[in-house]
Design a protein around this motif. Structure first.
Motif, PDB file in Angstrom:
ATOM      1  N   MET A 122       0.821  -1.210   0.000  1.00 47.83           N
ATOM      2  CA  MET A 122       0.000   0.000   0.000  1.00 47.83           C
ATOM      3  C   MET A 122       0.852   1.255   0.000  1.00 47.83           C
ATOM      4  SD  MET A 122      -3.081  -1.168   2.531  1.00 47.83           S
ATOM      5  CE  MET A 122      -4.129   0.237   2.179  1.00 47.83           C
ATOM      6  N   VAL A 123       2.033   1.180   0.605  1.00 51.43           N
ATOM      7  CA  VAL A 123       2.941   2.320   0.587  1.00 51.43           C
ATOM      8  C   VAL A 123       3.525   2.508  -0.811  1.00 51.43           C
ATOM      9  CG1 VAL A 123       5.159   3.192   1.425  1.00 51.43           C
ATOM     10  CG2 VAL A 123       3.513   2.228   3.043  1.00 51.43           C
ATOM     11  N   ARG A 124       4.065   1.430  -1.397  1.00 50.85           N
ATOM     12  CA  ARG A 124       4.748   1.580  -2.680  1.00 50.85           C
ATOM     13  C   ARG A 124       3.786   1.905  -3.810  1.00 50.85           C
ATOM     14  NH1 ARG A 124       4.454  -2.897  -6.024  1.00 50.85           N
ATOM     15  NH2 ARG A 124       3.601  -4.789  -5.065  1.00 50.85           N
ATOM     16  N   ARG A 125       2.515   1.465  -3.694  1.00 45.14           N
ATOM     17  CA  ARG A 125       1.535   1.750  -4.742  1.00 45.14           C
ATOM     18  C   ARG A 125       0.707   2.987  -4.415  1.00 45.14           C
ATOM     19  NH1 ARG A 125       1.207  -1.776  -8.700  1.00 45.14           N
ATOM     20  NH2 ARG A 125      -0.659  -0.678  -9.365  1.00 45.14           N
ATOM     21  N   ARG A 126       1.009   3.633  -3.306  1.00 45.93           N
ATOM     22  CA  ARG A 126       0.296   4.843  -2.881  1.00 45.93           C
ATOM     23  C   ARG A 126      -1.209   4.603  -2.799  1.00 45.93           C
ATOM     24  NH1 ARG A 126       4.866   5.619  -1.756  1.00 45.93           N
ATOM     25  NH2 ARG A 126       6.055   7.551  -1.995  1.00 45.93           N
ATOM     26  N   ASP A 127      -1.579   3.538  -2.095  1.00 43.92           N
ATOM     27  CA  ASP A 127      -2.993   3.196  -1.935  1.00 43.92           C
ATOM     28  C   ASP A 127      -3.556   3.631  -0.586  1.00 43.92           C
ATOM     29  OD1 ASP A 127      -3.175   1.999  -4.411  1.00 43.92           O
ATOM     30  OD2 ASP A 127      -2.733  -0.011  -3.667  1.00 43.92           O
ATOM     31  N   ASN A 128      -2.687   3.978   0.363  1.00 40.16           N
ATOM     32  CA  ASN A 128      -3.159   4.218   1.727  1.00 40.16           C
ATOM     33  C   ASN A 128      -4.192   5.337   1.817  1.00 40.16           C
ATOM     34  OD1 ASN A 128      -1.965   2.408   3.669  1.00 40.16           O
ATOM     35  ND2 ASN A 128       0.013   3.267   3.119  1.00 40.16           N
ATOM     36  N   HIS A 129      -3.947   6.455   1.137  1.00 42.90           N
ATOM     37  CA  HIS A 129      -4.857   7.582   1.275  1.00 42.90           C
ATOM     38  C   HIS A 129      -6.231   7.266   0.693  1.00 42.90           C
ATOM     39  CE1 HIS A 129      -3.220   8.134  -2.771  1.00 42.90           C
ATOM     40  NE2 HIS A 129      -4.259   8.893  -3.051  1.00 42.90           N
ATOM     41  N   GLN A 130      -6.279   6.385  -0.313  1.00 46.33           N
ATOM     42  CA  GLN A 130      -7.571   5.995  -0.879  1.00 46.33           C
ATOM     43  C   GLN A 130      -8.279   4.986   0.018  1.00 46.33           C
ATOM     44  OE1 GLN A 130      -7.038   4.686  -4.932  1.00 46.33           O
ATOM     45  NE2 GLN A 130      -5.791   6.441  -5.467  1.00 46.33           N
ATOM     46  N   GLN A 161      13.906  18.353   3.162  1.00 48.30           N
ATOM     47  CA  GLN A 161      13.069  17.516   4.017  1.00 48.30           C
ATOM     48  C   GLN A 161      11.885  16.944   3.249  1.00 48.30           C
ATOM     49  OE1 GLN A 161      12.448  15.290   6.287  1.00 48.30           O
ATOM     50  NE2 GLN A 161      13.243  16.638   7.900  1.00 48.30           N
ATOM     51  N   ASN A 162      11.492  15.735   3.610  1.00 46.27           N
ATOM     52  CA  ASN A 162      10.323  15.111   2.989  1.00 46.27           C
ATOM     53  C   ASN A 162       9.066  15.918   3.284  1.00 46.27           C
ATOM     54  OD1 ASN A 162      11.152  12.874   1.483  1.00 46.27           O
ATOM     55  ND2 ASN A 162      11.372  11.595   3.311  1.00 46.27           N
ATOM     56  N   PRO A 163       8.062  15.854   2.386  1.00 50.89           N
ATOM     57  CA  PRO A 163       6.836  16.647   2.581  1.00 50.89           C
ATOM     58  C   PRO A 163       6.167  16.339   3.918  1.00 50.89           C
ATOM     59  CG  PRO A 163       6.900  15.694   0.384  1.00 50.89           C
ATOM     60  CD  PRO A 163       8.027  15.085   1.142  1.00 50.89           C
ATOM     61  N   SER A 168      -2.880  10.641   6.467  1.00 49.12           N
ATOM     62  CA  SER A 168      -2.192  11.846   6.014  1.00 49.12           C
ATOM     63  C   SER A 168      -1.126  11.460   5.000  1.00 49.12           C
ATOM     64  CB  SER A 168      -1.548  12.564   7.202  1.00 49.12           C
ATOM     65  OG  SER A 168      -0.754  13.640   6.750  1.00 49.12           O
ATOM     66  N   PRO A 169      -1.110  12.083   3.815  1.00 49.57           N
ATOM     67  CA  PRO A 169      -0.109  11.735   2.787  1.00 49.57           C
ATOM     68  C   PRO A 169       1.331  11.825   3.281  1.00 49.57           C
ATOM     69  CG  PRO A 169      -1.836  13.071   1.827  1.00 49.57           C
ATOM     70  CD  PRO A 169      -2.091  13.061   3.311  1.00 49.57           C
ATOM     71  N   GLN A 170       1.606  12.659   4.284  1.00 46.64           N
ATOM     72  CA  GLN A 170       2.973  12.761   4.784  1.00 46.64           C
ATOM     73  C   GLN A 170       3.445  11.442   5.402  1.00 46.64           C
ATOM     74  OE1 GLN A 170       2.113  15.844   7.751  1.00 46.64           O
ATOM     75  NE2 GLN A 170       3.004  14.523   9.325  1.00 46.64           N
ATOM     76  N   SER A 171       2.490  10.571   5.741  1.00 47.40           N
ATOM     77  CA  SER A 171       2.860   9.295   6.340  1.00 47.40           C
ATOM     78  C   SER A 171       3.486   8.336   5.336  1.00 47.40           C
ATOM     79  CB  SER A 171       1.634   8.651   6.998  1.00 47.40           C
ATOM     80  OG  SER A 171       1.161   9.454   8.065  1.00 47.40           O
TER      81      SER A 171
END
Length: 362
Positions: A290-298, A358-360, A340-343
């Motif tokens: 979910m992190v690598r595919r950026r699925d968490n926020h959805q 710094q990272n977002p 939160s996308p920063q996560s």
């Protein structure tokens, strides 16, 4: 197929395992063994240890597994609860009137009936209500419909059936006679499943455990096995358009074949990602996928996870069971889930002096 898959996670690693973490009995050194099979043992079979039963797979995952229709599509087979096919969650099921017993719920003879045709990997990975754990029938029941049609949810209300017998909303009178939904709302609620399901993968169900079994479990945890490599290759081929698509499809279907499926499904991203979830469930892959595919926020901003609440229905001469889809109780307590996308990123240390950006959000 069930036994074959289940034993992969209990026996000495075989040729499929590429890397695993081994343990030795930690009776005399608490840093050597682990306590998986003790902490997640359900109330009915727990030897009296604290923190038992604290693993509640969601209905969302159970729904994802296929049945054995094997029509070449690879589509999931969600659990059927209503004859009108209106499969939607009931919010705050514990509030009187929210579950309407007059709705066309399917009436099953046994607690395990809704799951009997599901993928072998589900039965080897997840304990469902009415299934056996060792020699014990597991009762994960959360409600009762009395003869008048009144519904009681998440409290162990007794009622008399038409056969003159006394029945309980949780399936038994004493707290050690059932494994689901007990003590919701207090500090001990984690000792019972709050989703209607529990974990079976890696659980040594025929091993005798005692209250002194902490850190004595030696079952290895698999970090990398060949099935994941097959899925990695299939995903890479789909996403890149490169590689050998025929070979990738063969790898994808080899996993399903081991799970007793007879058909071959097409190599699509949807099919590959579904296979990752059902094949690798509880193996520590889902979080990073979910992190690598950026699925968490959805996923986390999409609402609430789902639970399945079995209820005994005493309106029948011989009691039947209905199953109610519900919002997961823990998510309702927090008014849903957020992300939160920063996560997606960790903080980079020392940016004040090392010149890095710094990272977002950090």
């Amino acid at each position: 197929a069930i036994t074959n898959y289940q034993q992969l996670f209990l026996a000495t690693p075989d040729e499929e395992v590429i890397l695993s973490r081994g343990y030795v009995d930690g009776t005399n050194n608490s840093n050597q063994g682990h306590s998986w099979s003790l902490y997640y043992t359900l109330a009915q079979v727990n030897p009296g240890a604290l923190r038992y039963g604290r693993f509640s797979p969601s209905l969302d995952l159970v729904d994802l597994y296929e049945d054995y229709t094997d029509d070449g599509t690879g589509k999931s087979a969600p659990i059927k609860t209503r004859s009108d096919n209106v499969e939607q969650n009931v919010a705050r099921v514990q509030i009187a009137g929210n579950v309407n017993a007059s709705h066309p719920y399917i009436k099953y003879d046994n607690l395990s009936d809704p799951f009997k045709d599901k993928d072998a990997r589900m039965h080897a990975s997840i304990i469902v209500s009415g299934a056996a754990y060792g020699d014990t029938k597991i009762l994960m029941q959360g409600g009762l419909v009395d003869q008048s049609g009144t519904v009681y949810v998440y409290n162990n209300t007794p009622a008399t059936g038409k056969d003159g017998e006394t029945y309980y909303a949780f399936g038994g009178e004493g707290t050690s006679s059932y494994s689901g939904f007990g003590n919701l709302g207090n500090s001990e609620n984690g000792n019972y499943t709050t989703s209607g399901f529990s974990v079976r993968k890696y659980m040594e169900e025929f091993k005798t455990l005692t209250t002194g079994s902490y850190n004595t479990i030696t079952t290895p945890f698999i970090d990398i096995r060949l099935a994941e490599i097959y899925l990695n290759y299939a995903e890479a081929v789909v996403e890149s358009g490169q590689g050998d698509a025929t070979k990738a499809a063969g790898y994808l279907n080899a996993l399903r074949c081991r799970a007793a499926h007879k058909d071959n499904i097409p190599l699509t991203l949807e099919n590959v990602l579904k296979e990752r979830r059902v094949e690798l469930a509880f193996e520590g892959k889902r979080f990073w996928d979910m992190v690598r595919r950026r699925d968490n926020h959805q996923y986390f901003d999409a609402g609430m996870r789902s639970a399945l609440v079995p209820m005994i229905d005493l309106r029948e001469t011989t009691p039947k069971y209905i199953f109610v889809r519900a919002n997961f109780h823990g998510d309702e307590l927090q008014n849903g889930r957020t992300f939160s996308p920063q996560s997606y990123y960790k903080s980079i240390p020392g940016t004040a002096t090392n010149g890095l950006i710094q990272n977002p959000g950090h």
